[in-house]
Write a protein that holds these residues in place. Structure first.
Motif, mmCIF file in Angstrom:
data_model
loop_
_atom_site.group_PDB
_atom_site.id
_atom_site.type_symbol
_atom_site.label_atom_id
_atom_site.label_comp_id
_atom_site.label_asym_id
_atom_site.label_seq_id
_atom_site.Cartn_x
_atom_site.Cartn_y
_atom_site.Cartn_z
ATOM 1 N N UNK A 1 0.657 -1.474 -0.071
ATOM 2 C CA UNK A 1 -0.090 0.110 -0.015
ATOM 3 C C UNK A 1 0.747 1.682 0.061
ATOM 4 N N UNK A 2 -0.024 2.332 -0.577
ATOM 5 C CA UNK A 2 0.552 3.787 -0.418
ATOM 6 C C UNK A 2 0.340 4.567 -0.158
ATOM 7 N N UNK A 3 0.988 5.307 0.989
ATOM 8 C CA UNK A 3 0.122 7.041 0.361
ATOM 9 C C UNK A 3 1.215 7.801 0.918
ATOM 10 N N UNK B 1 3.822 7.023 3.159
ATOM 11 C CA UNK B 1 5.491 6.155 3.264
ATOM 12 C C UNK B 1 4.535 5.093 2.442
ATOM 13 N N UNK B 2 5.663 3.716 2.249
ATOM 14 C CA UNK B 2 4.812 2.431 2.033
ATOM 15 C C UNK B 2 4.526 1.246 3.244
ATOM 16 N N UNK B 3 3.306 0.528 2.921
ATOM 17 C CA UNK B 3 2.949 -0.110 3.834
ATOM 18 C C UNK B 3 3.003 -2.261 2.647
#
Lengths: 135, 139
Positions: free
Chosen positions: B49-51, B54-56
Motif C-alpha cells: 500500500x502507499x500514501x 510512506x509505503x506499507x
C-alpha cells in the motif's frame, strides 16, 4: 533449510501457492487454509494456518463427523491509502475435515497463537489400542 | 519418534478433506503405532500500500514469533529471516526460512518500522523527502 522468494512492490507478487477461490472480486474471497495434521495413539492434532485472524473471529464446530473451521479476516485499506495490487478487503477461511467416528467430539480443544489455530481431537476410548497380556 | 509426511490433500474439487479416510479407517495396528503427518508449505503473501508519506507492506508469516524474526535492509532488498516450529512437531524442530522483498528506491532506509501480530508482519517504509509530493502554493 532456507527458501528464498522475491516479491516486488507494485502488486503482482502474490498467492501462487494458496488454495484460493475468488467469489467477489475486490471485496472478499473464500480460502481453504493450509493445514498440518498428525496422530498418535491418543489423538489427532491439526494446525490450521489463519494469518491475521483474531481469536474471536474463529468458529470451530463438528457435526456428523465433519469438523468445520470458519474464520474471517478484515483487511480494509486505510483512508488515504492506495492499494498497489488487487487485494481482497475480506478473507473468509473455511476448512471442512471428515474426522470419522473415532474422534470424541465432546473433548475437542483448540488454541490459537501467531496466526495458527491448533486443534486437538482426542480419540474415543474404544478406538485406542490396547495391550493384551499373555498369560 | 518417527514422522511420515504426506503430500498435502487440499483439493479444490472436493467439498471437504478426509482426515482419516486413507490412512485411519483402514488402519492396521502397525500403522497405528507410527505417528503420521500430512503437511504443506505455508503461504507467504505480501500486499503493498502507499500514501503520500510512506509505503506499507503486509506480509503473512503465520507461526512466527517476534523473537524469531530478523529484518535486514541491504541494497534495496529487505531480507526477512525467520524460524518457526515445523508443523506440529513438539520436539523443538524449527525450520529456517528467508523471504526477500524488493523495496522501492524512494524509501528512506532510516524510516522503516515493523510490527507483528497474529501472523501478519506490517512494515511501514517512509518515503525519502524527494519522493514526497510537493504542494505548490498559488499566490
Amino acid at each position: 533449510m532456507s527458501e528464498k522468494q522475491d516479491s516486488c512492490c507494485g502488486g503482482s507478487c502474490h498467492t501462487s501457492e494458496v488454495a484460493e477461490t475468488a467469489t467477489e472480486k475486490h471485496s472478499g474471497v473464500t480460502i481453504r487454509p493450509h493445514y498440518t495434521s498428525r496422530y498418535d495413539d491418543e489423538a489427532w492434532e491439526v494446525a490450521v494456518t489463519l494469518p491475521g485472524v483474531a481469536r474471536d473471529q474463529v468458529n470451530v464446530s463438528i457435526e456428523n463427523e465433519i469438523l468445520e473451521v470458519e474464520a474471517s479476516r478484515s483487511n480494509p485499506v486505510p483512508e488515504g491509502w492506495q492499494a498497489l495490487g488487487d487485494y481482497p478487503v475480506e478473507r473468509r477461511y473455511q476448512l471442512r475435515l471428515d474426522v470419522g467416528p473415532e474422534v470424541d467430539p465432546e473433548r475437542i480443544s483448540a488454541s490459537q497463537e501467531d496466526g495458527v489455530l491448533t486443534l486437538r481431537l482426542p480419540l474415543k476410548e474404544a478406538t485406542k489400542p490396547r495391550t493384551i497380556a499373555v498369560s | 519418534m518417527k514422522l511420515v509426511r504426506y503430500p498435502h490433500s487440499n483439493s479444490l474439487f472436493s467439498d471437504f478433506d478426509s482426515l482419516f479416510a486413507d490412512h485411519f479407517r483402514a488402519f492396521s495396528p502397525l500403522l497405528r503405532s507410527t505417528l503420521r503427518s500430512s503437511t504443506s508449505a505455508p503461504y507467504s503473501g505480501v500486499e503493498w500500500y502507499e500514501n503520500e508519506e510512506s509505503y506499507v507492506a503486509r506480509v503473512e508469516l503465520p507461526g512466527v514469533k517476534k523473537e524469531n524474526l530478523k529484518l535486514e535492509l541491504d541494497d534495496g532488498l529487505l531480507r526477512l529471516a525467520f524460524e518457526r516450529r515445523r508443523g506440529l512437531d513438539e520436539a523443538g524442530s524449527f525450520e529456517k526460512r528467508e523471504q526477500v522483498l524488493r523495496v522501492p528506491e524512494t524509501v528512506n532506509p532510516d524510516g522503516i518500522s515493523a510490527s507483528l501480530e497474529n501472523g501478519i508482519l506490517e512494515l511501514t517504509l517512509a518515503k525519502a523527502d524527494e519522493a514526497k509530493p510537493v504542494r505548490i502554493e498559488i499566490k
